[in-house]
Write a protein that holds these residues in place. Structure first.
Motif, PDB file in Angstrom:
ATOM      1  N   PHE A  90       0.856  -1.187   0.000  1.00 36.62           N
ATOM      2  CA  PHE A  90       0.000   0.000   0.000  1.00 36.62           C
ATOM      3  C   PHE A  90       0.894   1.241   0.000  1.00 36.62           C
ATOM      4  CE2 PHE A  90      -2.770   3.186   2.045  1.00 36.62           C
ATOM      5  CZ  PHE A  90      -3.864   3.098   1.202  1.00 36.62           C
ATOM      6  N   PRO A  91       0.660   2.199  -0.901  1.00 36.54           N
ATOM      7  CA  PRO A  91       1.638   3.264  -1.137  1.00 36.54           C
ATOM      8  C   PRO A  91       1.671   4.409  -0.135  1.00 36.54           C
ATOM      9  CG  PRO A  91      -0.242   3.544  -2.586  1.00 36.54           C
ATOM     10  CD  PRO A  91      -0.463   2.252  -1.844  1.00 36.54           C
ATOM     11  N   TYR A  92       0.806   4.391   0.866  1.00 35.24           N
ATOM     12  CA  TYR A  92       0.773   5.486   1.834  1.00 35.24           C
ATOM     13  C   TYR A  92       1.052   4.963   3.244  1.00 35.24           C
ATOM     14  CZ  TYR A  92      -1.457   7.861  -2.076  1.00 35.24           C
ATOM     15  OH  TYR A  92      -1.719   8.380  -3.324  1.00 35.24           O
ATOM     16  N   PRO A  93       1.602   5.809   4.114  1.00 37.50           N
ATOM     17  CA  PRO A  93       1.983   5.336   5.450  1.00 37.50           C
ATOM     18  C   PRO A  93       0.812   4.991   6.352  1.00 37.50           C
ATOM     19  CG  PRO A  93       2.373   7.703   5.235  1.00 37.50           C
ATOM     20  CD  PRO A  93       2.054   7.192   3.864  1.00 37.50           C
ATOM     21  N   ALA A  94      -0.365   5.554   6.081  1.00 41.71           N
ATOM     22  CA  ALA A  94      -1.525   5.289   6.943  1.00 41.71           C
ATOM     23  C   ALA A  94      -2.769   5.093   6.085  1.00 41.71           C
ATOM     24  CB  ALA A  94      -1.740   6.446   7.916  1.00 41.71           C
ATOM     25  N   LEU A  95      -3.691   4.312   6.602  1.00 41.82           N
ATOM     26  CA  LEU A  95      -4.956   4.048   5.909  1.00 41.82           C
ATOM     27  C   LEU A  95      -6.011   5.077   6.306  1.00 41.82           C
ATOM     28  CD1 LEU A  95      -5.136   0.189   6.401  1.00 41.82           C
ATOM     29  CD2 LEU A  95      -4.779   1.366   4.229  1.00 41.82           C
ATOM     30  N   ARG A  96      -6.803   5.512   5.352  1.00 46.34           N
ATOM     31  CA  ARG A  96      -7.948   6.363   5.645  1.00 46.34           C
ATOM     32  C   ARG A  96      -9.115   5.474   6.102  1.00 46.34           C
ATOM     33  NH1 ARG A  96      -8.095  10.251   0.268  1.00 46.34           N
ATOM     34  NH2 ARG A  96      -6.001  11.147   0.486  1.00 46.34           N
ATOM     35  N   PRO A  97     -10.098   6.080   6.741  1.00 46.86           N
ATOM     36  CA  PRO A  97     -11.275   5.299   7.135  1.00 46.86           C
ATOM     37  C   PRO A  97     -11.904   4.604   5.924  1.00 46.86           C
ATOM     38  CG  PRO A  97     -11.297   7.432   8.221  1.00 46.86           C
ATOM     39  CD  PRO A  97     -10.173   7.482   7.234  1.00 46.86           C
ATOM     40  N   GLY A  98     -12.132   3.317   6.049  1.00 46.13           N
ATOM     41  CA  GLY A  98     -12.763   2.554   4.973  1.00 46.13           C
ATOM     42  C   GLY A  98     -11.796   1.837   4.051  1.00 46.13           C
ATOM     43  N   GLN A  99     -10.537   2.289   4.003  1.00 41.58           N
ATOM     44  CA  GLN A  99      -9.599   1.678   3.065  1.00 41.58           C
ATOM     45  C   GLN A  99      -9.241   0.244   3.451  1.00 41.58           C
ATOM     46  OE1 GLN A  99      -6.430   4.701   2.881  1.00 41.58           O
ATOM     47  NE2 GLN A  99      -6.934   4.975   0.716  1.00 41.58           N
ATOM     48  N   ALA A 100      -9.135  -0.018   4.753  1.00 44.06           N
ATOM     49  CA  ALA A 100      -8.824  -1.388   5.177  1.00 44.06           C
ATOM     50  C   ALA A 100      -9.921  -2.346   4.723  1.00 44.06           C
ATOM     51  CB  ALA A 100      -8.663  -1.445   6.695  1.00 44.06           C
ATOM     52  N   GLU A 101     -11.169  -1.911   4.807  1.00 44.20           N
ATOM     53  CA  GLU A 101     -12.273  -2.760   4.379  1.00 44.20           C
ATOM     54  C   GLU A 101     -12.238  -2.984   2.867  1.00 44.20           C
ATOM     55  OE1 GLU A 101     -12.471  -0.215   6.377  1.00 44.20           O
ATOM     56  OE2 GLU A 101     -13.445  -0.882   8.229  1.00 44.20           O
ATOM     57  N   ILE A 102     -11.926  -1.931   2.112  1.00 43.26           N
ATOM     58  CA  ILE A 102     -11.847  -2.072   0.661  1.00 43.26           C
ATOM     59  C   ILE A 102     -10.732  -3.050   0.280  1.00 43.26           C
ATOM     60  CG2 ILE A 102     -11.325  -0.884  -1.504  1.00 43.26           C
ATOM     61  CD1 ILE A 102     -12.651   1.612  -0.345  1.00 43.26           C
ATOM     62  N   LEU A 103      -9.566  -2.887   0.887  1.00 43.17           N
ATOM     63  CA  LEU A 103      -8.454  -3.793   0.620  1.00 43.17           C
ATOM     64  C   LEU A 103      -8.860  -5.247   0.872  1.00 43.17           C
ATOM     65  CD1 LEU A 103      -5.620  -1.713   2.300  1.00 43.17           C
ATOM     66  CD2 LEU A 103      -5.548  -2.502  -0.070  1.00 43.17           C
ATOM     67  N   GLY A 115     -12.679  11.028  -2.842  1.00 45.63           N
ATOM     68  CA  GLY A 115     -11.588  11.402  -1.954  1.00 45.63           C
ATOM     69  C   GLY A 115     -11.338  10.429  -0.825  1.00 45.63           C
ATOM     70  N   SER A 116     -12.045   9.316  -0.831  1.00 46.87           N
ATOM     71  CA  SER A 116     -11.871   8.343   0.250  1.00 46.87           C
ATOM     72  C   SER A 116     -10.683   7.413   0.039  1.00 46.87           C
ATOM     73  CB  SER A 116     -13.153   7.521   0.420  1.00 46.87           C
ATOM     74  OG  SER A 116     -13.452   6.814  -0.777  1.00 46.87           O
ATOM     75  N   GLY A 117     -10.072   7.484  -1.139  1.00 50.26           N
ATOM     76  CA  GLY A 117      -8.893   6.657  -1.392  1.00 50.26           C
ATOM     77  C   GLY A 117      -9.199   5.316  -2.032  1.00 50.26           C
ATOM     78  N   LYS A 118     -10.277   5.272  -2.828  1.00 51.17           N
ATOM     79  CA  LYS A 118     -10.668   4.025  -3.486  1.00 51.17           C
ATOM     80  C   LYS A 118      -9.588   3.522  -4.435  1.00 51.17           C
ATOM     81  CE  LYS A 118     -14.369   5.739  -5.364  1.00 51.17           C
ATOM     82  NZ  LYS A 118     -14.348   7.087  -4.794  1.00 51.17           N
TER      83      LYS A 118
END
Length: 214
Positions: free
Chosen positions: A38-51, A71-74
């Motif tokens: 994952f290219p960013y140091p931290a996950l935004r809300p919801g990104q862990a679930e999408i992954l 803008g949620s990082g999909k």
């Protein structure tokens, strides 16, 4: 008889070379897959679930419908597992978008996902509409009427044009493909399609799923 044997040997050698090249490319892709993070140091809300959902859908061969706010990082959350899976299994990843802006976002994310590794394979091609990739201005292509279509296959092979379309990150982007094709007097539109055949990822307008000539 000797010319026939010589031609047969040459054809067999070419086939063996092609098989060995594909095998080496698949091995390089698998090595690259192991390095995708994952290219960013931290996950935004919801990104862990999408992954997690994307990983599961790929592993289980399931269809998946996701909805998330702008803008949620999909993009990063979907592309990370999808790219890893495609490279590891030798499959092609096709990303269909509704706008050129989204295509730029996809390409930027691919750069981030592979920024720690040197170019190992032709990674991705972004396709542009035929009307914008035609160097002659005549969309009715034929070798008898278009200098860019005439002798295209020979020009592509002799000039190693497809390999020249990919940059140091393994990306073949429309401006570069057009420039390579125009300089060699070889059809840029056909050249981008050939680059897409070599690439692990194709990024294009969703209309390509309906009509490849879009």
């Amino acid at each position: 008889r000797e010319p026939s044997e010589h031609a047969l040997r040459a054809a067999l050698d070419a086939s063996i070379d092609a098989i060995e090249a594909r095998s080496a490319a698949h091995a390089a892709a698998r090595r690259l897959a192991a390095e995708i993070r994952f290219p960013y140091p931290a996950l935004r809300p919801g990104q862990a679930e999408i992954l997690a959902h994307v990983e599961r859908a790929l592993e289980q061969r399931e269809l998946l419908l996701l909805e998330a706010a702008t803008g949620s990082g999909k993009t990063a959350a979907v592309l990370t597992p999808a790219l890893r899976f495609a490279l590891a299994t030798g499959r092609r990843l096709v990303v269909l978008t509704a706008s050129t802006l989204q295509q730029h976002a996809i390409v930027d994310t691919l750069r981030l996902l592979t920024k720690e590794t040197p170019r190992a394979i032709p990674l991705a091609t972004r396709l542009r509409a035929k009307a914008r990739m035609c160097a002659s201005g005549d969309l009715l292509c034929h070798e008898t009427t278009c200098a860019f279509a005439s002798g295209y296959a020979e020009k592509r092979t002799e000039g190693d044009l497809v390999a020249r379309c990919f940059d140091e990150r393994g990306l073949a982007l429309p401006d570069v493909v057009f420039a390579v094709g125009a300089e060699a007097r070889a059809c840029p539109y056909e050249l981008q399609l050939d680059a897409a055949r070599d690439a692990a990822v194709t990024v294009c307008d969703l209309n390509y799923a309906i009509d490849p000539l879009c």
